[in-house]
Scaffold this motif. Structure first.
Motif, PDB file in Angstrom:
ATOM      1  N   GLN A   1       0.850  -1.187   0.000  1.00  0.00           N
ATOM      2  CA  GLN A   1       0.000   0.000   0.000  1.00  0.00           C
ATOM      3  C   GLN A   1       0.890   1.244   0.000  1.00  0.00           C
ATOM      4  O   GLN A   1       1.836   1.357   0.779  1.00  0.00           O
TER       5      GLN A   1
ATOM      6  N   PRO B   1      -5.268   0.088  -1.323  1.00  0.00           N
ATOM      7  CA  PRO B   1      -6.165  -1.039  -1.569  1.00  0.00           C
ATOM      8  C   PRO B   1      -7.609  -0.578  -1.450  1.00  0.00           C
ATOM      9  O   PRO B   1      -7.911   0.271  -0.612  1.00  0.00           O
TER      10      PRO B   1
ATOM     11  N   HIS C   1      -3.367  -5.644   4.087  1.00  0.00           N
ATOM     12  CA  HIS C   1      -4.556  -6.006   3.290  1.00  0.00           C
ATOM     13  C   HIS C   1      -4.342  -7.294   2.487  1.00  0.00           C
ATOM     14  O   HIS C   1      -5.287  -7.783   1.853  1.00  0.00           O
TER      15      HIS C   1
ATOM     16  N   THR D   1      -1.146   3.766  -4.416  1.00  0.00           N
ATOM     17  CA  THR D   1      -1.690   2.415  -4.619  1.00  0.00           C
ATOM     18  C   THR D   1      -2.479   1.965  -3.390  1.00  0.00           C
ATOM     19  O   THR D   1      -2.127   0.981  -2.737  1.00  0.00           O
TER      20      THR D   1
ATOM     21  N   HIS E   1     -10.249  -3.180  -6.166  1.00  0.00           N
ATOM     22  CA  HIS E   1      -8.940  -3.822  -6.376  1.00  0.00           C
ATOM     23  C   HIS E   1      -8.198  -3.885  -5.042  1.00  0.00           C
ATOM     24  O   HIS E   1      -7.841  -2.840  -4.495  1.00  0.00           O
ATOM     25  N   ARG E   2      -7.957  -5.094  -4.568  1.00  0.00           N
ATOM     26  CA  ARG E   2      -7.223  -5.220  -3.307  1.00  0.00           C
ATOM     27  C   ARG E   2      -5.766  -4.817  -3.522  1.00  0.00           C
ATOM     28  O   ARG E   2      -5.155  -4.174  -2.684  1.00  0.00           O
ATOM     29  N   ILE E   3      -5.197  -5.203  -4.669  1.00  0.00           N
ATOM     30  CA  ILE E   3      -3.796  -4.897  -4.942  1.00  0.00           C
ATOM     31  C   ILE E   3      -3.709  -3.876  -6.065  1.00  0.00           C
ATOM     32  O   ILE E   3      -4.131  -4.131  -7.193  1.00  0.00           O
TER      33      ILE E   3
ATOM     34  N   ASP F   1      -2.169 -13.872  -1.863  1.00  0.00           N
ATOM     35  CA  ASP F   1      -1.184 -12.854  -2.272  1.00  0.00           C
ATOM     36  C   ASP F   1       0.193 -13.193  -1.712  1.00  0.00           C
ATOM     37  O   ASP F   1       1.205 -13.077  -2.401  1.00  0.00           O
TER      38      ASP F   1
END
Ligand SMILES: Cc1ncc(C[n+]2csc(CCOP(=O)(O)OP(=O)(O)O)c2C)c(N)n1
Ligand code: SF4
Ligand SMILES: [Mg+2]
Length: 330
Positions: A164, A170, A293, A168, A174-176, A298
């Motif tokens: 994060q 989260p 997150h 960018t 979009h989580r990533i 991931d």
């Protein structure tokens, strides 16, 4: 050009041999627990007083020189964000010219530039490339806190996948948002610049003394040289300041940041996690809020990329090609 006096650097074998003299002192305004500040303190300790430093814009310029103060005891110059390499070239060439004209004593004067991951690894890459193609005596240290930290933690080309940052964040869609894998700058510079005499990666605190000795080795070899450091940043990576050294150590032990030296085309690992037992990257990631997150999937993905790097790359951490390259048949 021949220099009349060359500083012989001794290898620092134990902590008691570390120079006591502080040339980067108190009075700076970096965050509590800033590992990049430690990177500064250590390189100048290793280099000693016959050194001039240029620093590109970033935390290590701004926080170190607020309100007309400076922790630098040696001559120091600020340069523009992408101008780290060219400032070192100018400084080194200037010293050479003054010595040739007899205006200053002929002696070894270290020229060291520091630049951040955005300033050096993204914006200033061309200037560093130019510097590494000269025959000048200079060392460039790219201190990597994996963000544009000074302007409030924006992602750079060297930010870890999944982290994060303010660029960018989260979200529910979009989580990533940071989907790029870290740019591999040190090998790129080593492979593409035969004039560069020494390339290394380092962490200021782990293994102990490793970084100090790499700085000394680069300065002793002379000529254009380059070191890339791994600098946990409590603000950007979101951890309590006292854990910076530990996070650096976990990063090295997990193999996410490989430590090596490249001299005359030979790569030697200065910490080989394959021999010492590579720890799971989860241990490193879970200590930092910037990865809070991430879900198991991931973390497994990141682990998989690191495993591939150590188990399948031709030269782990340096060249990903498997076997010899072949011509593509069209
Ligand atoms: C040409 C230019 N663009 C943008 C800026 C604003 N700026 C100042 S510091 C900085 C971030 C630098 O990041 P990095 O090189 O990684 O150093 P850090 O701040 O992380 O120490 C930016 C974008 C600037 N000074 N000059
Ligand atoms: S933001 Fe990070 S790199 Fe910048 S001074 Fe704070 S801890 Fe150091
Ligand atoms: Mg940075």
């Amino acid at each position: 050009m021949a220099v009349t006096e060359v500083i012989e650097y001794d290898r620092i074998k134990n902590v008691r041999q570390t120079p006591l003299e502080e040339l980067y002192t108190s009075g700076h305004r970096t965050c509590q627990g800033c590992e990049s500040a430690f990177t500064m303190r250590e390189f100048i300790k290793a280099a000693g007083p016959r050194t001039v430093v240029t620093g590109a814009t970033g935390c290590m310029y701004v926080a170190n020189t607020s309100y007309m103060t400076s922790p630098w005891i040696v001559p120091w110059m600020h340069t523009q964000l992408g101008a780290g390499g060219s400032s070192a070239v100018g400084m080194s060439a200037g010293i050479r010219a003054l010595q040739r004209k007899g205006k200053i004593k002929q002696e070894k004067i270290n020229v060291i530039n520091f630049c951040g991951d955005l300033g050096g690894g993204d914006m200033g890459l061309s200037g560093i490339s130019g510097a590494l193609q000269t025959d000048l005596d200079l060392l460039i240290i790219l201190y990597d806190n994996e963000s544009a930290a000074n302007t409030d933690i924006q992602a750079t080309g060297m930010t870890t996948y999944g982290a994060q940052t303010t660029f960018t964040p989260p979200g529910s869609k979009h989580r990533i948002m940071q989907r790029r894998w870290k740019k591999n700058v040190a090998p790129m510079l080593a492979v593409g610049h035969p004039t560069c005499k020494y390339v290394a990666t380092a962490c200021a605190t782990y293994p102990p003394l490793d970084y100090l000795n790499k700085v000394r080795k680069a300065l002793a070899i002379g000529g254009p040289t380059f070191i890339h450091t791994f600098d946990p940043c409590p603000k950007g990576w979101d951890f309590y300041p006292e854990y910076g050294h530990e996070i650096g150590e976990l990063g090295i032990k997990s193999g996410i940041f490989p430590l090596y030296e490249i001299v005359e085309g030979k790569v030697s690992y200065t910490y080989d996690p394959r021999q010492k037992g590579r720890i799971k990257v989860r241990e490193y990631l879970e200590k930092q809020g910037r990865f809070a997150h991430l879900i198991d999937e991931d973390v497994d993905h990141i682990q998989g990329v690191i495993d591939e790097m150590w188990d399948e790359w031709e030269v782990p951490g340096v060249t990903p090609f498997k076997g010899n390259l072949e011509l593509a048949r069209n």
